[in-house]
Design a protein around this motif. Structure first.
Motif, PDB file in Angstrom:
ATOM      1  N   ASN A   2       2.413 -40.088   4.237  1.00  0.00           N
ATOM      2  CA  ASN A   2       2.985 -38.998   4.862  1.00  0.00           C
ATOM      3  C   ASN A   2       2.176 -37.679   5.018  1.00  0.00           C
ATOM      4  O   ASN A   2       0.946 -37.848   4.435  1.00  0.00           O
ATOM      5  N   LYS A   3       2.510 -36.669   5.620  1.00  0.00           N
ATOM      6  CA  LYS A   3       1.559 -35.720   5.657  1.00  0.00           C
ATOM      7  C   LYS A   3       0.997 -34.931   4.645  1.00  0.00           C
ATOM      8  O   LYS A   3      -0.252 -34.474   4.696  1.00  0.00           O
ATOM      9  N   THR A   4       1.830 -34.787   3.677  1.00  0.00           N
ATOM     10  CA  THR A   4       1.220 -33.836   2.398  1.00  0.00           C
ATOM     11  C   THR A   4       0.371 -34.616   1.751  1.00  0.00           C
ATOM     12  O   THR A   4      -0.757 -34.092   1.363  1.00  0.00           O
ATOM     13  N   VAL A   5       0.538 -36.051   1.540  1.00  0.00           N
ATOM     14  CA  VAL A   5      -0.564 -36.729   0.947  1.00  0.00           C
ATOM     15  C   VAL A   5      -1.890 -36.689   1.769  1.00  0.00           C
ATOM     16  O   VAL A   5      -2.901 -36.861   1.172  1.00  0.00           O
ATOM     17  N   TYR A   6      -1.629 -37.013   3.026  1.00  0.00           N
ATOM     18  CA  TYR A   6      -2.789 -37.045   4.066  1.00  0.00           C
ATOM     19  C   TYR A   6      -3.597 -35.448   3.849  1.00  0.00           C
ATOM     20  O   TYR A   6      -4.794 -35.546   3.757  1.00  0.00           O
ATOM     21  N   VAL A   7      -2.990 -34.581   3.805  1.00  0.00           N
ATOM     22  CA  VAL A   7      -3.286 -33.104   3.798  1.00  0.00           C
ATOM     23  C   VAL A   7      -4.286 -33.192   2.385  1.00  0.00           C
ATOM     24  O   VAL A   7      -5.502 -32.483   2.295  1.00  0.00           O
ATOM     25  N   ILE A   8      -3.583 -33.354   1.410  1.00  0.00           N
ATOM     26  CA  ILE A   8      -4.258 -33.444  -0.120  1.00  0.00           C
ATOM     27  C   ILE A   8      -5.435 -34.141  -0.235  1.00  0.00           C
ATOM     28  O   ILE A   8      -6.617 -33.799  -0.407  1.00  0.00           O
ATOM     29  N   LYS A   9      -5.282 -35.462   0.388  1.00  0.00           N
ATOM     30  CA  LYS A   9      -6.647 -36.303   0.574  1.00  0.00           C
ATOM     31  C   LYS A   9      -7.697 -35.577   1.468  1.00  0.00           C
ATOM     32  O   LYS A   9      -8.957 -35.736   1.010  1.00  0.00           O
TER      33      LYS A   9
END
Length: 195
Positions: A2-9
């Motif tokens: 998901n987008k949140t996990v991608y941004v954090i990564k």
């Protein structure tokens, strides 16, 4: 993902890459690359070396984490990398034309001179990214290209008197490009976003 996990990564990868690149610059490159290029362009070469070490480490973190880079960003980074190569390989003021074909003496010097050892390691690393562009090419074709690049760099340094022809440099370039080629062939990794 998901987008949140991608941004954090993405943020964590960039932070690790930038910090790692700065530490690499601070402890290994800060005085080496600018000194090799001369005092007249010390500030410019220092800034360029620091930025490129940060970008390189960020790309390495991207490789490890499997993140992808926008194609336009990738093209800009590639252009900066090749400018950096020109700068590092031909930015020196030498005016001496010298050739060194004594590989044994050069290897022995590595055991006694830490400056030569660092130069050896940097020469292995500097051309590694080029292997990315040949990851899908055949071995014989790639080896011939790598040899041509390595000899071409050293011959041009000799001809332009911006360094000297050194057989150990050719060995380093070949080791670095082949290690990276092997890595890219085995992992099939691609860091550019594809449509």
């Amino acid at each position: 993902m998901n987008k949140t996990v991608y941004v954090i990564k993405l943020i964590i990868s960039i932070v690790i890459g930038v910090v790692g690149g700065y530490l690499l610059y601070n402890f290994a490159l800060m005085d080496k690359v600018p000194t090799m290029l001369g005092d007249t362009i010390y500030m410019l070469s220092s800034i360029l070396t620091m930025i490129l070490s940060m970008v390189a480490c960020t790309f390495i973190v991207y490789l490890i984490t499997g993140l992808k880079v926008n194609p336009i960003v990738f093209k800009v980074v590639v252009a900066l990398y090749f400018l950096f190569l020109l700068f590092v390989l031909y930015g020196r003021n030498s005016s001496i034309r010298e050739m060194n074909f004594n590989l044994i003496a050069s290897l022995q010097e590595l055991t006694t001179d830490s400056e030569s050892l660092l130069q050896f390691i940097l020469n292995i690393i500097v051309l590694m990214p080029i292997a990315y562009f040949f990851k899908n090419k055949g071995v014989i074709f790639t080896e011939l290209i790598f040899l041509a690049i390595s000899f071409g760099i050293e011959i041009m340094q000799y001809v332009t008197a911006r360094g000297f022809f050194d057989i150990i440099d050719i060995v380093c370039y070949m080791i670095g490009m082949n290690l990276a080629y092997l890595f890219f062939r085995l992992t099939k990794v691609d860091i550019v976003k594809r449509k």
